[in-house]
Design a protein around this motif. Structure first.
Motif, PDB file in Angstrom:
ATOM      1  N   LEU A  61      17.972 -27.093 -17.836  1.00  0.00           N
ATOM      2  CA  LEU A  61      18.455 -26.866 -16.475  1.00  0.00           C
ATOM      3  C   LEU A  61      18.170 -28.030 -15.541  1.00  0.00           C
ATOM      4  CD1 LEU A  61      17.483 -23.117 -16.011  1.00  0.00           C
ATOM      5  CD2 LEU A  61      19.722 -24.066 -16.543  1.00  0.00           C
ATOM      6  N   ARG A  62      17.152 -28.842 -15.879  1.00  0.00           N
ATOM      7  CA  ARG A  62      16.787 -30.013 -15.074  1.00  0.00           C
ATOM      8  C   ARG A  62      16.554 -29.632 -13.608  1.00  0.00           C
ATOM      9  NH1 ARG A  62      17.631 -34.471 -18.257  1.00  0.00           N
ATOM     10  NH2 ARG A  62      19.028 -34.161 -20.036  1.00  0.00           N
ATOM     11  N   LEU A  63      15.734 -28.623 -13.412  1.00  0.00           N
ATOM     12  CA  LEU A  63      15.431 -28.155 -12.064  1.00  0.00           C
ATOM     13  C   LEU A  63      14.383 -29.051 -11.410  1.00  0.00           C
ATOM     14  CD1 LEU A  63      15.361 -24.273 -12.551  1.00  0.00           C
ATOM     15  CD2 LEU A  63      17.284 -25.787 -12.060  1.00  0.00           C
ATOM     16  N   PRO A  64      14.327 -29.026 -10.068  1.00  0.00           N
ATOM     17  CA  PRO A  64      13.398 -29.921  -9.366  1.00  0.00           C
ATOM     18  C   PRO A  64      11.930 -29.569  -9.570  1.00  0.00           C
ATOM     19  CG  PRO A  64      14.454 -28.415  -7.828  1.00  0.00           C
ATOM     20  CD  PRO A  64      15.161 -28.268  -9.138  1.00  0.00           C
ATOM     21  N   VAL A  65      11.635 -28.320  -9.954  1.00  0.00           N
ATOM     22  CA  VAL A  65      10.261 -27.876 -10.195  1.00  0.00           C
ATOM     23  C   VAL A  65      10.194 -27.276 -11.592  1.00  0.00           C
ATOM     24  CG1 VAL A  65       8.392 -26.351  -9.450  1.00  0.00           C
ATOM     25  CG2 VAL A  65       9.881 -27.427  -7.743  1.00  0.00           C
ATOM     26  N   GLU A  66       9.282 -27.760 -12.398  1.00  0.00           N
ATOM     27  CA  GLU A  66       9.202 -27.323 -13.792  1.00  0.00           C
ATOM     28  C   GLU A  66       8.624 -25.921 -13.929  1.00  0.00           C
ATOM     29  OE1 GLU A  66       6.412 -28.689 -17.429  1.00  0.00           O
ATOM     30  OE2 GLU A  66       7.695 -30.259 -16.613  1.00  0.00           O
ATOM     31  N   ASP A  67       7.627 -25.594 -13.130  1.00  0.00           N
ATOM     32  CA  ASP A  67       6.975 -24.285 -13.218  1.00  0.00           C
ATOM     33  C   ASP A  67       7.707 -23.314 -12.296  1.00  0.00           C
ATOM     34  OD1 ASP A  67       5.345 -22.124 -13.492  1.00  0.00           O
ATOM     35  OD2 ASP A  67       3.601 -23.007 -12.516  1.00  0.00           O
ATOM     36  N   THR A  68       8.651 -22.559 -12.867  1.00  0.00           N
ATOM     37  CA  THR A  68       9.461 -21.659 -12.048  1.00  0.00           C
ATOM     38  C   THR A  68       8.817 -20.294 -11.854  1.00  0.00           C
ATOM     39  OG1 THR A  68      10.689 -20.790 -13.959  1.00  0.00           O
ATOM     40  CG2 THR A  68      11.575 -22.757 -12.851  1.00  0.00           C
ATOM     41  N   GLN A  69       7.852 -19.909 -12.697  1.00  0.00           N
ATOM     42  CA  GLN A  69       7.404 -18.518 -12.752  1.00  0.00           C
ATOM     43  C   GLN A  69       6.118 -18.228 -11.984  1.00  0.00           C
ATOM     44  OE1 GLN A  69      10.646 -18.066 -14.015  1.00  0.00           O
ATOM     45  NE2 GLN A  69       9.578 -16.145 -14.296  1.00  0.00           N
ATOM     46  N   CYS A  70       5.583 -19.176 -11.273  1.00  0.00           N
ATOM     47  CA  CYS A  70       4.383 -18.910 -10.483  1.00  0.00           C
ATOM     48  C   CYS A  70       4.685 -17.840  -9.440  1.00  0.00           C
ATOM     49  CB  CYS A  70       3.917 -20.196  -9.800  1.00  0.00           C
ATOM     50  SG  CYS A  70       2.485 -19.963  -8.721  1.00  0.00           S
ATOM     51  N   GLY A  71       3.778 -16.867  -9.322  1.00  0.00           N
ATOM     52  CA  GLY A  71       4.000 -15.754  -8.414  1.00  0.00           C
ATOM     53  C   GLY A  71       3.581 -16.022  -6.985  1.00  0.00           C
TER      54      GLY A  71
END
Length: 247
Positions: free
Chosen positions: A161-171
């Protein structure tokens, strides 16, 4: 940096989904808020708790404690069916009136100084979304199965996906009004709503997403991964990856 200047006096909403909360959860929210408020003394904090089908686990005494103690700075939303964390957060964020908001989990698992730092970065930078990013110490505390799933999602985020932030799942994530409105456009019911959110954000020009390192409190207990939910989330991941081709 001090938070006592007017620059940091903007009201803040904290949205918390509630499903199978731990014992003493209401008192724990108040204790965490007291510590957070000491870091943000001029900031009016409004807490929104969304009961996502956990009716039997939430007592009238819990709600009375929060209602009385928070004195007008508490909103409770409840419905009888469990739909999932993404659904609950959208329900809560649709109620928010404050210009800035963040969400966290019912046990307030992140250090209060991390919550304050996320809020500070949101205001200082003019970002639309600030994403908490977990370090290696976090992964040392989580069960192996959850650690493997988190690392797989990081690889998908980085290489596919090449998203700007690698860690998407932090709550722990924070939003201005623009970011919150984008969040309300997500449709994922359960856990991959974060990934969907950041996927949408990456496709909107001029929308700013920044990362902030955050720390977990010691002794946090993680729930086990439910195989049925894991299967559902795999389907959601495929759906999100499919949307990538349309952009």
């Amino acid at each position: 940096m001090s938070f006592s200047t007017p620059e940091y006096s903007h009201p803040l909403a904290i949205v918390v989904p509630c499903y199978r909360p731990p014992s003493g959860w209401a008192a724990n929210i108040l204790a965490s808020l007291e510590r957070l408020q000491s870091l943000l003394p001029p900031v009016a904090i409004h807490v929104y708790v969304v009961n996502d089908g956990a009716i039997a686990d939430v007592t009238a005494d819990d709600i009375a404690l929060l209602t009385t103690t928070l004195a007008g700075q508490f909103t409770y939303v409840a419905y009888p069916t469990n739909y999932g964390k993404g659904h609950a957060l959208r329900k809560g964020m649709a109620q928010v009136q404050e210009p800035y908001c963040l969400f966290t989990d019912i046990d307030f698992p992140y250090q209060e100084h991390s919550m304050a730092a996320v809020y500070q970065l949101l205001l200082q930078s003019g970002a639309d979304i600030v994403v908490g990013v977990r370090d290696d110490a976090y992964y040392a505390q989580v069960p192996p199965a959850r650690r493997r799933v988190s690392r797989l999602l990081r690889r998908v985020t980085r290489h596919v996906l090449r998203l700007p932030v690698e860690d998407t799942q932090c709550g722990l994530k924070a939003f201005n009004t623009t970011g919150r409105q984008l969040f309300l456009r997500t449709t994922t019911q359960r856990y991959l709503f974060d990934l969907e959110l950041l996927f949408l954000a990456s496709r909107i020009q001029h929308l700013r997403v920044l990362a902030q390192a955050v720390e977990l409190k010691p002794g946090i207990v993680f729930s086990r991964l439910n195989p049925r939910i894991l299967l559902t989330e795999t389907t959601n991941l495929i759906r999100i990856l499919g949307r990538r081709r349309r952009y």
